[in-house]
Scaffold this motif. Sequence first.
Motif, PDB file in Angstrom:
ATOM      1  N   UNK A   1      46.963  34.457  53.489  1.00  0.00           N
ATOM      2  CA  UNK A   1      46.451  33.584  52.426  1.00  0.00           C
ATOM      3  C   UNK A   1      45.123  34.100  51.880  1.00  0.00           C
ATOM      4  N   UNK A   2      44.264  34.629  52.760  1.00  0.00           N
ATOM      5  CA  UNK A   2      42.993  35.199  52.310  1.00  0.00           C
ATOM      6  C   UNK A   2      43.214  36.483  51.510  1.00  0.00           C
ATOM      7  N   UNK A   3      44.223  37.258  51.889  1.00  0.00           N
ATOM      8  CA  UNK A   3      44.537  38.479  51.136  1.00  0.00           C
ATOM      9  C   UNK A   3      45.009  38.118  49.730  1.00  0.00           C
ATOM     10  N   UNK A   4      45.791  37.049  49.608  1.00  0.00           N
ATOM     11  CA  UNK A   4      46.239  36.596  48.286  1.00  0.00           C
ATOM     12  C   UNK A   4      45.052  36.139  47.446  1.00  0.00           C
ATOM     13  N   UNK A   5      44.117  35.420  48.075  1.00  0.00           N
ATOM     14  CA  UNK A   5      42.912  35.006  47.346  1.00  0.00           C
ATOM     15  C   UNK A   5      42.104  36.225  46.903  1.00  0.00           C
ATOM     16  N   UNK A   6      42.014  37.190  47.785  1.00  0.00           N
ATOM     17  CA  UNK A   6      41.289  38.418  47.470  1.00  0.00           C
ATOM     18  C   UNK A   6      41.940  39.133  46.281  1.00  0.00           C
ATOM     19  N   UNK A   7      43.264  39.116  46.248  1.00  0.00           N
ATOM     20  CA  UNK A   7      43.976  39.744  45.129  1.00  0.00           C
ATOM     21  C   UNK A   7      43.703  39.007  43.816  1.00  0.00           C
ATOM     22  N   UNK A   8      43.578  37.673  43.891  1.00  0.00           N
ATOM     23  CA  UNK A   8      43.266  36.912  42.670  1.00  0.00           C
ATOM     24  C   UNK A   8      41.859  37.231  42.175  1.00  0.00           C
ATOM     25  N   UNK A   9      40.913  37.446  43.113  1.00  0.00           N
ATOM     26  CA  UNK A   9      39.566  37.848  42.727  1.00  0.00           C
ATOM     27  C   UNK A   9      39.586  39.228  42.064  1.00  0.00           C
ATOM     28  N   UNK A  10      40.453  40.092  42.564  1.00  0.00           N
ATOM     29  CA  UNK A  10      40.555  41.433  41.996  1.00  0.00           C
ATOM     30  C   UNK A  10      41.036  41.370  40.555  1.00  0.00           C
ATOM     31  N   UNK A  11      42.028  40.505  40.307  1.00  0.00           N
ATOM     32  CA  UNK A  11      42.524  40.351  38.935  1.00  0.00           C
ATOM     33  C   UNK A  11      41.439  39.768  38.034  1.00  0.00           C
ATOM     34  N   UNK A  12      40.641  38.853  38.571  1.00  0.00           N
ATOM     35  CA  UNK A  12      39.530  38.298  37.799  1.00  0.00           C
ATOM     36  C   UNK A  12      38.554  39.391  37.394  1.00  0.00           C
ATOM     37  N   UNK A  13      38.340  40.340  38.282  1.00  0.00           N
ATOM     38  CA  UNK A  13      37.421  41.440  37.984  1.00  0.00           C
ATOM     39  C   UNK A  13      37.937  42.367  36.901  1.00  0.00           C
ATOM     40  N   UNK A  14      39.254  42.326  36.649  1.00  0.00           N
ATOM     41  CA  UNK A  14      39.841  43.184  35.619  1.00  0.00           C
ATOM     42  C   UNK A  14      39.796  42.557  34.232  1.00  0.00           C
ATOM     43  N   UNK A  15      39.425  41.270  34.152  1.00  0.00           N
ATOM     44  CA  UNK A  15      39.371  40.592  32.857  1.00  0.00           C
ATOM     45  C   UNK A  15      38.165  41.074  32.072  1.00  0.00           C
ATOM     46  N   UNK A  16      38.393  41.449  30.823  1.00  0.00           N
ATOM     47  CA  UNK A  16      37.322  41.974  29.987  1.00  0.00           C
ATOM     48  C   UNK A  16      36.386  40.859  29.528  1.00  0.00           C
ATOM     49  N   UNK A  17      35.115  41.196  29.399  1.00  0.00           N
ATOM     50  CA  UNK A  17      34.100  40.266  28.898  1.00  0.00           C
ATOM     51  C   UNK A  17      33.497  40.854  27.626  1.00  0.00           C
ATOM     52  N   UNK A  18      33.476  40.078  26.483  1.00  0.00           N
ATOM     53  CA  UNK A  18      33.996  38.718  26.327  1.00  0.00           C
ATOM     54  C   UNK A  18      35.523  38.682  26.379  1.00  0.00           C
ATOM     55  N   UNK A  19      36.027  37.539  26.797  1.00  0.00           N
ATOM     56  CA  UNK A  19      37.460  37.393  27.034  1.00  0.00           C
ATOM     57  C   UNK A  19      38.231  37.432  25.725  1.00  0.00           C
TER      58      UNK A  19
END
Length: 281
Positions: free
Chosen positions: A97-115
């Motif tokens: 479950x923590x690995x899945x959360x970590x993967x979601x954080x990784x995807x968040x880091x790939x989102x461009x700013x500004x969105x």
Amino acid sequence: MLKRLTKLLIYIFDLLEHRWESLRTVVWISNSLVLTFLCMIFLVVLEKFSLIHTHFNYHSIISVPFSILLLFEIVGLVFILPQSVANALGKQIEILSLILLRASFKEFGEIEVPLVWEKSIEQILKMLSDGCGALAVFLLLAYYYSIQRHKPVTASQEEQLRFVNYRKIIALGLLLVFIIIGILDLYHWYRLGVFNQSFNTFYTIMIYADILVVLIAVRYTTRFQDIFRYSAFIFITIIIRLSLVVPVYFNVLLGITACLVAIGVTLCYNYFVNKIQIEKN
């Protein structure tokens, strides 16, 4: 000679377990994670102003401390294994479950700013999949723990102690292997800025450790329900292992499947044992 070595290994394990579960260790782990988080912010800021050149980015601020937290969780699993095989499986699912959360954080880091929605929709969907999948695993795990009925598989307290001691020796070997893996991962992270390879290896090693536990358990019980339960735990670990290498969405599906199989095995085992007891009475 063999008995002396066995006693020494068990003594070392008990000593490490005592140290690991102490309040001082908990505080040290917390301080280490906080310090790592602050250091990552500092390094990324220096990188941003071109003062140093590293492989780190904004995603690293979250992923690196979280990866180290997962390593600590793996060490915690080692000390749970001798106590309860069922709880050790639960700990593996916790780590998933923590690995899945970590993967979601990784995807968040790939989102461009500004969105920009059109460019970020794929990352957002993947982030939601991993995050909601982690929540589903968390909820199913809570039910899995609630239905556990810890019953010794051995015929006497003496045999149970021997079985536990064998698991302590296996756990000590796992701890040594994981420490080596962790050192190699830290070196890999330092050289390339990537810190994500140990978890696949961890579950692969756990599969063989589970098989060894089953083979040792045969020394103390040949009851079908016990052998089936331990063997099913190996199958569940294999499912978890596969969930780490399949594409996004399928990883969540396999993770939830692992939880459902674990719950199904536990319910069937409890029913089987209760039915046998009723027939004996």
